[in-house]
Design a protein around this motif. Structure first.
Motif, mmCIF file in Angstrom:
data_model
loop_
_atom_site.group_PDB
_atom_site.id
_atom_site.type_symbol
_atom_site.label_atom_id
_atom_site.label_comp_id
_atom_site.label_asym_id
_atom_site.label_seq_id
_atom_site.Cartn_x
_atom_site.Cartn_y
_atom_site.Cartn_z
ATOM 1 N N ALA A 27 0.827 -1.207 0.000
ATOM 2 C CA ALA A 27 0.000 0.000 0.000
ATOM 3 C C ALA A 27 0.865 1.263 0.000
ATOM 4 O O ALA A 27 0.576 2.233 -0.704
ATOM 5 C CB ALA A 27 -0.929 -0.006 1.204
ATOM 6 N N ALA A 28 1.947 1.235 0.781
ATOM 7 C CA ALA A 28 2.847 2.390 0.838
ATOM 8 C C ALA A 28 3.561 2.584 -0.497
ATOM 9 O O ALA A 28 3.830 3.721 -0.912
ATOM 10 C CB ALA A 28 3.871 2.210 1.956
ATOM 11 N N ALA A 29 3.859 1.484 -1.194
ATOM 12 C CA ALA A 29 4.532 1.568 -2.491
ATOM 13 C C ALA A 29 3.648 2.229 -3.541
ATOM 14 O O ALA A 29 4.155 2.759 -4.536
ATOM 15 C CB ALA A 29 4.945 0.172 -2.959
ATOM 16 N N ALA A 30 2.323 2.204 -3.325
ATOM 17 C CA ALA A 30 1.407 2.870 -4.254
ATOM 18 C C ALA A 30 1.514 4.389 -4.149
ATOM 19 O O ALA A 30 1.151 5.106 -5.081
ATOM 20 C CB ALA A 30 -0.027 2.418 -3.988
ATOM 21 N N LEU A 31 2.007 4.880 -3.008
ATOM 22 C CA LEU A 31 2.177 6.324 -2.817
ATOM 23 C C LEU A 31 3.505 6.807 -3.383
ATOM 24 O O LEU A 31 3.582 7.863 -4.009
ATOM 25 C CB LEU A 31 2.104 6.676 -1.331
ATOM 26 N N ASP A 32 4.568 6.022 -3.137
ATOM 27 C CA ASP A 32 5.902 6.456 -3.551
ATOM 28 C C ASP A 32 6.841 5.250 -3.522
ATOM 29 O O ASP A 32 6.671 4.342 -2.696
ATOM 30 C CB ASP A 32 6.421 7.537 -2.590
ATOM 31 N N THR A 33 7.810 5.252 -4.423
ATOM 32 C CA THR A 33 8.789 4.151 -4.419
ATOM 33 C C THR A 33 9.765 4.272 -3.257
ATOM 34 O O THR A 33 10.502 3.324 -2.968
ATOM 35 C CB THR A 33 9.585 4.115 -5.735
ATOM 36 N N LYS A 34 9.785 5.425 -2.607
ATOM 37 C CA LYS A 34 10.591 5.594 -1.400
ATOM 38 C C LYS A 34 9.687 5.377 -0.191
ATOM 39 O O LYS A 34 8.745 6.139 0.043
ATOM 40 C CB LYS A 34 11.213 6.989 -1.353
ATOM 41 N N ILE A 35 9.953 4.316 0.568
ATOM 42 C CA ILE A 35 9.091 3.942 1.695
ATOM 43 C C ILE A 35 9.596 4.636 2.961
ATOM 44 O O ILE A 35 10.653 4.284 3.497
ATOM 45 C CB ILE A 35 9.070 2.408 1.892
ATOM 46 N N THR A 36 8.851 5.620 3.419
ATOM 47 C CA THR A 36 9.201 6.365 4.625
ATOM 48 C C THR A 36 8.210 6.051 5.729
ATOM 49 O O THR A 36 7.135 5.491 5.472
ATOM 50 C CB THR A 36 9.193 7.870 4.348
ATOM 51 N N ASP A 37 8.557 6.429 6.946
ATOM 52 C CA ASP A 37 7.640 6.183 8.058
ATOM 53 C C ASP A 37 6.335 6.951 7.873
ATOM 54 O O ASP A 37 5.259 6.479 8.246
ATOM 55 C CB ASP A 37 8.305 6.545 9.392
ATOM 56 N N GLU A 38 6.402 8.137 7.270
ATOM 57 C CA GLU A 38 5.194 8.935 7.051
ATOM 58 C C GLU A 38 4.209 8.196 6.150
ATOM 59 O O GLU A 38 3.010 8.116 6.449
ATOM 60 C CB GLU A 38 5.572 10.282 6.425
ATOM 61 N N ASN A 39 4.710 7.641 5.041
ATOM 62 C CA ASN A 39 3.846 6.897 4.129
ATOM 63 C C ASN A 39 3.249 5.666 4.796
ATOM 64 O O ASN A 39 2.083 5.333 4.591
ATOM 65 C CB ASN A 39 4.632 6.469 2.880
ATOM 66 N N VAL A 40 4.070 4.985 5.580
ATOM 67 C CA VAL A 40 3.601 3.764 6.247
ATOM 68 C C VAL A 40 2.468 4.079 7.212
ATOM 69 O O VAL A 40 1.425 3.402 7.207
ATOM 70 C CB VAL A 40 4.767 3.078 6.997
ATOM 71 N N PHE A 41 2.622 5.112 8.048
ATOM 72 C CA PHE A 41 1.579 5.429 9.019
ATOM 73 C C PHE A 41 0.311 5.944 8.348
ATOM 74 O O PHE A 41 -0.799 5.725 8.845
ATOM 75 C CB PHE A 41 2.094 6.445 10.040
ATOM 76 N N ILE A 42 0.458 6.600 7.185
ATOM 77 C CA ILE A 42 -0.716 7.073 6.448
ATOM 78 C C ILE A 42 -1.546 5.897 5.950
ATOM 79 O O ILE A 42 -2.764 5.837 6.169
ATOM 80 C CB ILE A 42 -0.292 7.971 5.265
ATOM 81 N N VAL A 43 -0.907 4.939 5.275
ATOM 82 C CA VAL A 43 -1.656 3.821 4.686
ATOM 83 C C VAL A 43 -2.124 2.824 5.746
ATOM 84 O O VAL A 43 -3.112 2.118 5.553
ATOM 85 C CB VAL A 43 -0.828 3.095 3.603
ATOM 86 N N ALA A 44 -1.430 2.769 6.877
ATOM 87 C CA ALA A 44 -1.805 1.826 7.934
ATOM 88 C C ALA A 44 -2.844 2.413 8.887
ATOM 89 O O ALA A 44 -3.314 1.716 9.796
ATOM 90 C CB ALA A 44 -0.570 1.405 8.733
ATOM 91 N N SER A 45 -3.200 3.690 8.684
ATOM 92 C CA SER A 45 -4.144 4.376 9.579
ATOM 93 C C SER A 45 -3.689 4.285 11.034
ATOM 94 O O SER A 45 -4.463 3.938 11.925
ATOM 95 C CB SER A 45 -5.559 3.794 9.426
ATOM 96 N N ARG A 46 -2.439 4.605 11.230
ATOM 97 C CA ARG A 46 -1.871 4.631 12.573
ATOM 98 C C ARG A 46 -1.286 6.015 12.831
ATOM 99 O O ARG A 46 -0.805 6.677 11.915
ATOM 100 C CB ARG A 46 -0.752 3.596 12.726
ATOM 101 N N ALA A 47 -1.326 6.423 14.092
ATOM 102 C CA ALA A 47 -0.657 7.661 14.480
ATOM 103 C C ALA A 47 0.814 7.372 14.739
ATOM 104 O O ALA A 47 1.196 6.242 15.062
ATOM 105 C CB ALA A 47 -1.310 8.226 15.733
ATOM 106 N N ARG A 48 1.635 8.397 14.591
ATOM 107 C CA ARG A 48 3.042 8.226 14.936
ATOM 108 C C ARG A 48 3.147 7.943 16.438
ATOM 109 O O ARG A 48 2.478 8.604 17.235
ATOM 110 C CB ARG A 48 3.818 9.495 14.610
ATOM 111 N N PRO A 49 3.988 6.994 16.834
ATOM 112 C CA PRO A 49 4.140 6.699 18.264
ATOM 113 C C PRO A 49 4.530 7.926 19.071
ATOM 114 O O PRO A 49 4.046 8.126 20.187
ATOM 115 C CB PRO A 49 5.252 5.644 18.285
#
Length: 325
Positions: free
Chosen positions: A213-235
């Protein structure tokens, strides 16, 4: 002549695309792989019960076992049913018995019936299954997969060799994610990898799905993209909110809560789960952690019972403020 339209073939989900094909490719369950490999070598095995949390390799182990036992004939000798969708007694009486009556193909001595999520089977269905296991034991071996073995009746448990799958450790999940990222041409940053591990919590399937899911946003996988697609808040955002409340800054903590809920689109229960995870990382004394964990459990129960999310979460922050004094 009418023009023939080109049909675009959709790519497999990465969970299926990168599913291991052999038992030795399964990570994090070495003790189980060793026992299953013995069954392949001896061409003999009892009924099996796979128990453990989601995404740790139960279905993969059953598929790999069938492929190694039957080779090219594995599809003809392997029946997979999802018991949570087909959970009644008629499934056992009709589909399972019909498959169990026929002889194995390719010189095999038995067929395999794989009942996924078998803890969702009704009690009547489990009693019927118990009898079916007895009647067709010469021709069929059953593999039952479940999250909670306690929901399987004792007579079935006693007929099976029980395999308990453990949650995968971060090293095993990280190794697989790096392999997938390399094959898909992705740049997996260290922050992005740590975010994936935080979200996955030992669940390989969840980790791979979030990576795709994060790869659909950008080929660079960052923590921001991961938390966006996972519907999680940053710890760190969740910790900051709790620290503000503990320090007596209730209104600032309330604003942070609203930011997490509204801007990131999280549910109240999602926030509570993350609060429970982060409370043990707070720089406070052990007795306070115990009290806060108890309060989080209380307010989680209120949400489950149908209370208003925002009111209950703000009330929980108020409890943090009172306990922080």
């Amino acid at each position: 002549m009418s023009e023939v339209k080109e049909v675009k073939i959709l790519e497999k989900p990465w969970v299926e695309k990168y599913r291991p094909e052999k038992l030795n490719d399964i990570v994090g369950q070495e003790h189980i792989v060793k026992r299953l490999t013995h069954y392949v070598k001896t061409s003999s095995m009892p009924h099996l019960l796979f128990a453990g949390p989601p995404g740790v390799g139960k279905t993969t182990a059953a598929l790999c076992l069938a492929k190694e036992i039957y080779g090219e004939h594995w599809r003809q000798n392997f029946l997979e049913l999802n018991a949570s969708d087909e959970r009644g007694i008629n499934v056992i009486r009709e589909k399972v018995k019909e498959f169990a009556r026929t002889k194995p193909i390719g010189g095999a001595s038995f067929k395999i019936i794989f009942l996924d999520e078998s803890d969702a089977l009704t009690q009547d269905a489990q009693q019927a299954l118990r009898r079916t296991m007895e009647m067709f034991s010469n021709n069929v071996r059953f593999i039952l997969s479940c999250n909670y073995s306690s929901k399987i009746i004792e007579p079935i448990q006693s007929r099976c060799a029980i395999f308990r799958f453990r949650p995968l450790n971060d090293e095993d999940v990280a190794k697989r994610l790096r392999y997938i990222a390399e094959n898909e041409g992705l740049e997996l940053t260290e922050d992005g990898l740590q975010a994936l591990l935080y979200v996955a919590e030992g669940d390989m399937r969840r980790a791979i799905n979030v990576l795709q899911a994060a790869a659909a946003l950008d080929t660079k996988i960052t923590d921001e993209n991961v938390f966006i697609v996972a519907s999680r808040a940053r710890p760190e955002d969740v910790r900051e909110m709790m620290v503000l409340a503990l320090e007596g800054n209730f209104l600032k903590a309330r604003d942070k809560l609203r930011e997490i809920l509204l801007k990131q689109g999280l549910s109240g229960e999602d926030v509570l789960i993350q609060m429970h995870k982060e409370v043990f990382n707070l720089p406070i004394s052990e007795p306070k952690k115990v009290k806060l964990a108890d309060k989080i459990g209380e307010y989680n129960f209120r949400l489950v019972e149908g209370a208003h999310e925002m009111i209950q979460l703000e009330a929980l922050l108020a409890q943090f403020t009172l306990l922080g004094k």
